[in-house]
Design an enzyme around this catalytic site. Structure first.
Site, mmCIF file in Angstrom:
data_model
loop_
_atom_site.group_PDB
_atom_site.id
_atom_site.type_symbol
_atom_site.label_atom_id
_atom_site.label_comp_id
_atom_site.label_asym_id
_atom_site.label_seq_id
_atom_site.Cartn_x
_atom_site.Cartn_y
_atom_site.Cartn_z
ATOM 1 N N GLY A 59 0.653 -1.264 -0.098
ATOM 2 C CA GLY A 59 -0.131 -0.009 0.040
ATOM 3 C C GLY A 59 0.824 1.200 -0.044
ATOM 4 O O GLY A 59 1.918 1.085 -0.342
ATOM 5 N N HIS A 99 4.550 1.478 -8.019
ATOM 6 C CA HIS A 99 3.595 0.660 -7.727
ATOM 7 C C HIS A 99 2.585 0.390 -8.985
ATOM 8 O O HIS A 99 2.145 -0.521 -9.812
ATOM 9 C CB HIS A 99 2.525 0.755 -6.690
ATOM 10 C CG HIS A 99 3.123 0.698 -5.435
ATOM 11 N ND1 HIS A 99 3.472 1.762 -4.714
ATOM 12 C CD2 HIS A 99 3.813 -0.375 -4.773
ATOM 13 C CE1 HIS A 99 4.078 1.541 -3.268
ATOM 14 N NE2 HIS A 99 4.530 0.104 -3.526
HETATM 15 P P1 AMP Z 1 6.142 -2.404 -1.674
HETATM 16 O O1 AMP Z 1 4.741 -2.058 -1.488
HETATM 17 O O2 AMP Z 1 7.169 -1.297 -1.161
HETATM 18 O O3 AMP Z 1 6.391 -3.733 -0.865
HETATM 19 O O4 AMP Z 1 6.302 -2.472 -2.942
HETATM 20 C C1 AMP Z 1 5.436 -3.393 -3.868
HETATM 21 C C2 AMP Z 1 6.129 -3.843 -5.238
HETATM 22 O O5 AMP Z 1 6.316 -2.500 -5.799
HETATM 23 C C3 AMP Z 1 7.559 -4.125 -5.251
HETATM 24 O O6 AMP Z 1 7.701 -5.272 -6.404
HETATM 25 C C4 AMP Z 1 8.338 -3.128 -5.360
HETATM 26 O O7 AMP Z 1 9.726 -3.721 -5.874
HETATM 27 C C5 AMP Z 1 7.715 -2.345 -6.316
HETATM 28 N N1 AMP Z 1 8.234 -1.126 -6.312
HETATM 29 C C6 AMP Z 1 8.392 0.077 -5.202
HETATM 30 N N2 AMP Z 1 8.783 1.125 -5.579
HETATM 31 C C7 AMP Z 1 9.026 1.137 -7.038
HETATM 32 C C8 AMP Z 1 9.272 1.697 -7.812
HETATM 33 N N3 AMP Z 1 10.146 3.213 -7.558
HETATM 34 N N4 AMP Z 1 9.676 1.315 -9.253
HETATM 35 C C9 AMP Z 1 9.113 0.097 -9.668
HETATM 36 N N5 AMP Z 1 8.558 -0.649 -8.649
HETATM 37 C C10 AMP Z 1 8.517 -0.247 -7.484
#
Ligand code: AMP
Length: 272
Positions: free
Chosen positions: A22, A28
């Protein structure tokens, strides 16, 4: 979620899945857009997974904003969001965990955050079993996590394609992260040294034929250390598929940095 999935599968629809915690942002959303483009249905999970936070980490204060997240998912074309409660994922007496072993899950993030990947692998395996996706989308922003998940899916014969997606950045280069919300304007400026240094290092290796990994990682370290207000955790140049240490920089290597700005721990990386 199970009945939704069963219905979709009965109709022969493919499912693209984006697991998240989230506090959604453009990083995301790039995953959601891609999941929708490559599948009939896009499912986004929103779950701040207690199992992947250390006892001194920011589980309690991690940003949560379901209303805004739901809106963003809808706009990006998501068909379903799955928002389980912690007690549904880990009911009382919960005892089964997924451990990816080997060096990949011992170095860098794993060394700094003991138990982190155990929590990540466990929740992602459970979510895969619930959502039964054809493809699952992960950001290269969390490069080591992506490799751990790939390894888990491969070694456990999970019938899902793991799709890596490029890191989305702010215009000034800062990798977008939910944790950037913790930064004051001044700290945000300080944090820019991470992406700036990565970019310079990639440029040195790719465009100037710099191949000595030790020298380059030393110079990355001193660039970060010379910036006040930031504490380096690690700066490393590693092989891009197993994160093994390298002496000679080659195409496919990855440069990874973790650092703390104030209390906020930031990670970033770039491939060569
Ligand atoms: P998180 O909510 O931080 O667990 O991230 C969920 C997904 O979004 C994971 O696969 C992350 O690697 C991806 N994600 C987070 N930040 C970025 C970003 N800046 N660029 C691309 N993917 C991202």
């Amino acid at each position: 979620m199970r009945s939704v999935v069963s219905d979709l599968r009965k109709k022969g629809k493919t499912i693209g899945f984006v697991p998240t915690m989230g506090a959604l942002h453009d990083g995301h959303i790039s995953l959601v857009t891609r999941a929708k483009k490559e599948n009939d249905a896009a499912v986004v999970s929103i779950f701040v997974n207690p199992a992947q936070f250390g006892p001194k980490e920011d589980f309690r204060r991690y940003p949560r904003n379901l209303k805004k997240d739901a809106k963003m998912c809808g706009k990006a074309g998501a068909d379903f969001i799955f928002v389980p409660e912690a007690k549904e994922i880990y009911p009382e007496g919960y005892a089964a965990y997924v451990n990816v072993e080997g060096d990949l899950a011992k170095v860098l993030e794993a060394a700094s955050r003991p138990g982190h990947f155990r929590g990540v692998a466990t929740v992602v395996a459970k979510l895969f079993n619930i959502v039964l996706p054809d493809k699952a989308y992960f950001g290269e922003k969390d490069y080591q996590q992506l490799l751990v998940i790939k390894k888990m899916a491969e070694d456990l014969d999970l019938p899902v394609r793991i799709v890596p997606c490029p890191t989305v950045r702010e215009r000034d280069g800062l990798a977008i992260s939910s944790r950037n919300a913790y930064l004051s304007p001044e700290q945000r400026k300080t944090a820019l040294v991470i992406s700036r240094t990565l970019k310079k290092a990639v440029h040195a290796a790719r465009d100037h034929g710099f191949t000595d990994a030790k020298k380059l990682s030393d110079s990355i370290r001193s660039a970060i250390l010379s910036q006040p207000g930031i504490k380096l955790d690690y700066a490393a140049i590693r092989g891009g598929t197993t994160l093994e240490p390298v002496k000679r920089i080659e195409k496919g290597c990855v440069i990874l940095i973790a650092a703390k700005v104030g209390k906020t721990r930031l990670i970033d990386n770039m491939r060569i």
